[in-house]
Write an enzyme that holds these catalytic residues in place. Structure first.
Site, short mmCIF file in Angstrom:
data_model
loop_
_atom_site.label_atom_id
_atom_site.label_comp_id
_atom_site.label_asym_id
_atom_site.label_seq_id
_atom_site.Cartn_x
_atom_site.Cartn_y
_atom_site.Cartn_z
N THR A 130 0.83 -1.21 0.00
CA THR A 130 0.00 0.00 0.00
C THR A 130 0.86 1.25 0.00
OG1 THR A 130 -1.55 1.24 1.37
CG2 THR A 130 -0.11 -0.26 2.54
N ASP A 131 0.28 2.34 -0.49
CA ASP A 131 0.98 3.63 -0.41
C ASP A 131 1.03 4.16 1.02
OD1 ASP A 131 -1.71 4.33 -0.11
OD2 ASP A 131 -1.75 5.76 -1.78
N GLU A 132 0.21 3.57 1.91
CA GLU A 132 0.17 4.09 3.29
C GLU A 132 1.48 3.89 4.03
OE1 GLU A 132 -3.28 3.35 5.64
OE2 GLU A 132 -4.62 3.49 3.93
N TYR A 156 -2.17 -0.64 10.88
CA TYR A 156 -2.29 -1.29 9.57
C TYR A 156 -1.06 -1.00 8.70
CZ TYR A 156 -3.46 -1.69 4.62
OH TYR A 156 -3.40 -1.96 3.27
N LYS A 160 1.94 -3.45 7.26
CA LYS A 160 2.26 -3.63 5.84
C LYS A 160 3.73 -3.26 5.58
CE LYS A 160 -0.13 -4.68 2.90
NZ LYS A 160 -0.49 -6.01 2.37
P1 NAD Z 1 -9.75 -7.43 1.85
O1 NAD Z 1 -9.79 -7.12 3.30
O2 NAD Z 1 -10.95 -7.14 1.02
O3 NAD Z 1 -9.43 -8.99 1.63
C1 NAD Z 1 -8.41 -9.64 2.35
C2 NAD Z 1 -8.55 -11.14 2.07
O4 NAD Z 1 -7.51 -11.81 2.78
C3 NAD Z 1 -9.87 -11.72 2.53
O5 NAD Z 1 -10.40 -12.59 1.54
C4 NAD Z 1 -9.51 -12.51 3.78
O6 NAD Z 1 -10.35 -13.63 4.03
C5 NAD Z 1 -8.09 -12.94 3.44
N1 NAD Z 1 -7.28 -13.22 4.63
C6 NAD Z 1 -7.15 -12.45 5.74
N2 NAD Z 1 -6.34 -13.04 6.62
C7 NAD Z 1 -5.93 -14.21 6.05
C8 NAD Z 1 -5.06 -15.26 6.47
N3 NAD Z 1 -4.44 -15.22 7.68
N4 NAD Z 1 -4.86 -16.30 5.63
C9 NAD Z 1 -5.48 -16.35 4.43
N5 NAD Z 1 -6.32 -15.39 4.00
C10 NAD Z 1 -6.55 -14.33 4.80
O7 NAD Z 1 -8.47 -6.69 1.30
P2 NAD Z 1 -8.26 -5.91 -0.09
O8 NAD Z 1 -8.82 -4.56 0.04
O9 NAD Z 1 -8.67 -6.80 -1.19
O10 NAD Z 1 -6.67 -5.78 -0.07
C11 NAD Z 1 -5.86 -6.81 -0.64
C12 NAD Z 1 -4.39 -6.43 -0.44
O11 NAD Z 1 -4.15 -5.17 -1.06
C13 NAD Z 1 -4.00 -6.25 1.03
O12 NAD Z 1 -2.70 -6.76 1.18
C14 NAD Z 1 -4.02 -4.75 1.25
O13 NAD Z 1 -3.11 -4.37 2.24
C15 NAD Z 1 -3.59 -4.26 -0.12
N6 NAD Z 1 -4.08 -2.93 -0.50
C16 NAD Z 1 -5.43 -2.66 -0.50
C17 NAD Z 1 -5.85 -1.41 -0.96
C18 NAD Z 1 -7.32 -1.05 -1.01
O14 NAD Z 1 -7.64 0.08 -1.36
N7 NAD Z 1 -8.23 -1.94 -0.71
C19 NAD Z 1 -4.93 -0.45 -1.36
C20 NAD Z 1 -3.57 -0.77 -1.29
C21 NAD Z 1 -3.16 -2.03 -0.89
O1 DAU Z 2 -4.16 3.98 0.40
C1 DAU Z 2 -4.37 2.62 0.30
C2 DAU Z 2 -5.24 2.15 1.44
O2 DAU Z 2 -6.56 2.60 1.16
C3 DAU Z 2 -5.23 0.63 1.63
O3 DAU Z 2 -3.94 0.21 1.95
C4 DAU Z 2 -6.22 0.20 2.70
O4 DAU Z 2 -6.28 -1.21 2.74
C5 DAU Z 2 -7.59 0.74 2.33
O5 DAU Z 2 -8.50 0.45 3.37
C6 DAU Z 2 -7.53 2.26 2.11
O6 DAU Z 2 -7.29 2.96 3.35
P1 DAU Z 2 -8.05 4.32 3.70
O7 DAU Z 2 -8.05 4.48 5.14
O8 DAU Z 2 -7.55 5.43 2.87
O9 DAU Z 2 -9.53 3.92 3.13
P2 DAU Z 2 -11.00 4.11 3.77
O10 DAU Z 2 -11.95 3.72 2.69
O11 DAU Z 2 -11.13 3.48 5.08
O12 DAU Z 2 -11.07 5.68 3.96
C7 DAU Z 2 -10.90 6.58 2.87
C8 DAU Z 2 -11.02 7.98 3.41
O13 DAU Z 2 -12.38 8.20 3.85
C9 DAU Z 2 -10.17 8.24 4.62
O14 DAU Z 2 -9.70 9.58 4.59
C10 DAU Z 2 -11.11 8.06 5.81
C11 DAU Z 2 -12.44 8.52 5.25
N1 DAU Z 2 -13.62 7.86 5.81
C12 DAU Z 2 -13.67 6.50 5.77
C13 DAU Z 2 -14.74 5.82 6.29
C14 DAU Z 2 -14.79 4.30 6.28
C15 DAU Z 2 -14.67 8.59 6.33
O15 DAU Z 2 -14.64 9.84 6.32
N2 DAU Z 2 -15.74 7.93 6.86
C16 DAU Z 2 -15.82 6.56 6.87
O16 DAU Z 2 -16.82 6.01 7.39
#
Ligand code: NAD
Ligand code: DAU
Length: 368
Positions: A130-132, A156, A160
């Site tokens: 992630t970019d975080e 989180y 990562k």
């Molecule tokens: P998600 O939470 O939707 O899905 C995570 C999946 O991992 C689920 O299917 C869960 O059952 C599985 N999982 C969790 N723990 C496990 C374990 N111990 N063993 C096997 N499976 C397990 O996540 P996502 O949003 O699809 O993110 C996927 C990846 O991308 C993550 O590594 C996350 O950090 C990264 N990422 C997500 C975002 C985003 O915006 N969603 C952005 C940047 C990076």
């Molecule tokens: O940047 C990549 C990341 O983006 C991933 O690594 C994470 O897995 C993914 O969850 C996401 O993180 P964020 O915290 O940026 O996403 P989220 O959707 O939780 O929140 C997006 C923005 O919206 C953030 O500034 C918080 C705000 N927010 C979020 C929720 C859930 C609200 O204002 N209200 C809310 O209820």
């Protein structure tokens, strides 16, 4: 032809990747390993009959090793993680267990099968991050590049960052053939409704408040999930081993703008299709009111990062990556998908999916 092990393939990005890969590489073997936490849903992979699904945990090193052996795996694409920042604030332990210990377990299995047993076969361990990990930007700071120092702020992002360092170390020390991508905020089909876009969209449909943290001016770089999948494909295909690549959507937007676009899209759909009012009678749009009337400012997230932005010149220049969707069209596609898949989101939200799983697979079922 490759044989992929996709971890977390029943989650949001993982499921999109599995669908993408099946469509673009129909002859490749694919095994999905997923623990089916609240965020993992077997239904997200419905229709992919040729897939091998293993219900299991990435921390079970021996099971991962035998999967690599038994299925002749040459490529691991590692999505499995705890992914929601708010949950990491409420309970960080699961993030350390899965994101750090779990990634290390996978690395150990990969090293053991691909290096120690001396097969010498070409292999790739691709880690999704992630970019975080880069922390938070000020309004005038340059976007995150691959050279930006790590400064994770939440449990989180710290977990990562730890996993990224382990991947780097296994390449540097043992010669494991790794790549890592650090991407921005994904959105699109199959995203669990706890993240901003699906949560707010569904709250507009069901007439619940839209809880805006702080002043709503935090900025994120929004990436349509299918563009992300294409970026991963490019890195798997032509990325340099040992390297990291940032992937973004090129759409830096404050949360309030994102929320306004969601509200406007919902209002437009209701205006165009009167049947929606009958399906979603609690939606303000069903009563001729604006969805934006649900906006509610709430206490800010602890340690809330202010701004993320991606400098994606490296992946653009080396691999020719460019996002295909702008935010407007990506969001429109996402809204249409959620309207067409009400059963999916109702099931994952009310937990009836678990009941369905027990009924169909039994409590001891591990392989589907
Ligand atoms: P998600 O939470 O939707 O899905 C995570 C999946 O991992 C689920 O299917 C869960 O059952 C599985 N999982 C969790 N723990 C496990 C374990 N111990 N063993 C096997 N499976 C397990 O996540 P996502 O949003 O699809 O993110 C996927 C990846 O991308 C993550 O590594 C996350 O950090 C990264 N990422 C997500 C975002 C985003 O915006 N969603 C952005 C940047 C990076
Ligand atoms: O940047 C990549 C990341 O983006 C991933 O690594 C994470 O897995 C993914 O969850 C996401 O993180 P964020 O915290 O940026 O996403 P989220 O959707 O939780 O929140 C997006 C923005 O919206 C953030 O500034 C918080 C705000 N927010 C979020 C929720 C859930 C609200 O204002 N209200 C809310 O209820």
């Amino acid at each position: 032809m490759a044989n992929l092990l996709v971890t977390g393939g029943a989650g949001f990005i993982g499921a999109n990747f599995v669908h993408y890969w099946r469509e673009h590489h129909p002859n490749d073997g694919m095994v999905v390993l997923d623990a089916l936490t609240y965020a993992g849903n077997r239904t997200s992979l419905a229709g992919l009959e040729s897939l091998r699904f293993v219900h299991g945990d990435i921390r079970a090193t021996e099971i991962v090793s035998s999967l690599i052996r038994d299925h002749d795996i040459d490529t691991i694409v590692h999505f499995a993680a705890e992914s929601h920042v708010d949950r990491s604030i409420d309970g960080p332990d699961a993030f350390i267990d899965t994101n750090i210990t779990g990634t290390h377990s996978l690395l150990k299995a990969a090293k053991s099968e691909w290096l120690d047993r001396g097969s010498g076969r070409p292999h790739r361990f691709h880690h999704i991050s992630t970019d975080e990990v880069y922390g938070s930007l000020g309004p005038d700071d340059p976007p995150f590049s691959e050279l930006t120092p790590y400064a994770p702020n939440s449990p989180y992002s710290a977990s990562k960052a730890g996993s990224d360092h382990l991947v780097r170390a296994y390449h540097h020390t043992f010669g494991l053939q790794t790549t890592t991508t650090n991407c921005s905020n994904n959105y699109g089909p199959y995203q669990f409704p706890e993240k901003l876009i699906p949560l707010f969209l569904i709250n507009c449909l069901t007439g619940k408040p839209l809880p805006i943290y702080g002043d709503g001016m935090n900025v994120r770089d929004w990436l349509y999930v299918k563009d992300h999948c294409r970026g991963i494909e490019l890195v798997l295909d032509r990325g340099q081993v040992g390297q990291t690549y940032n992937i973004g959507g090129g759409e830096e937007l404050p949360n309030l703008t994102v929320i306004d676009v969601i509200c406007a899209a919902v209002d437009e759909r209701f205006n165009a299709d009167p049947a929606l009012a009958a399906r979603f009678p609690d939606a303000p749009a069903a009563k001729g009111q604006a969805s934006s009337s649900l906006k509610t400012f709430v206490t800010d997230r602890l340690g809330h990062d202010r701004r993320y932005a991606i400098d994606e010149r490296k992946i653009q220049e080396e691999l020719g990556y460019r996002p295909a969707r702008d935010f407007k069209s990506g969001l429109a596609a996402t809204v249409d998908w959620y309207l067409a898949h009400e059963n999916w989101w109702r099931a994952v939200m009310d937990g009836s999916y678990r009941v369905w799983l027990e009924r169909n697979y039994g409590s001891r079922a591990t392989v589907g």
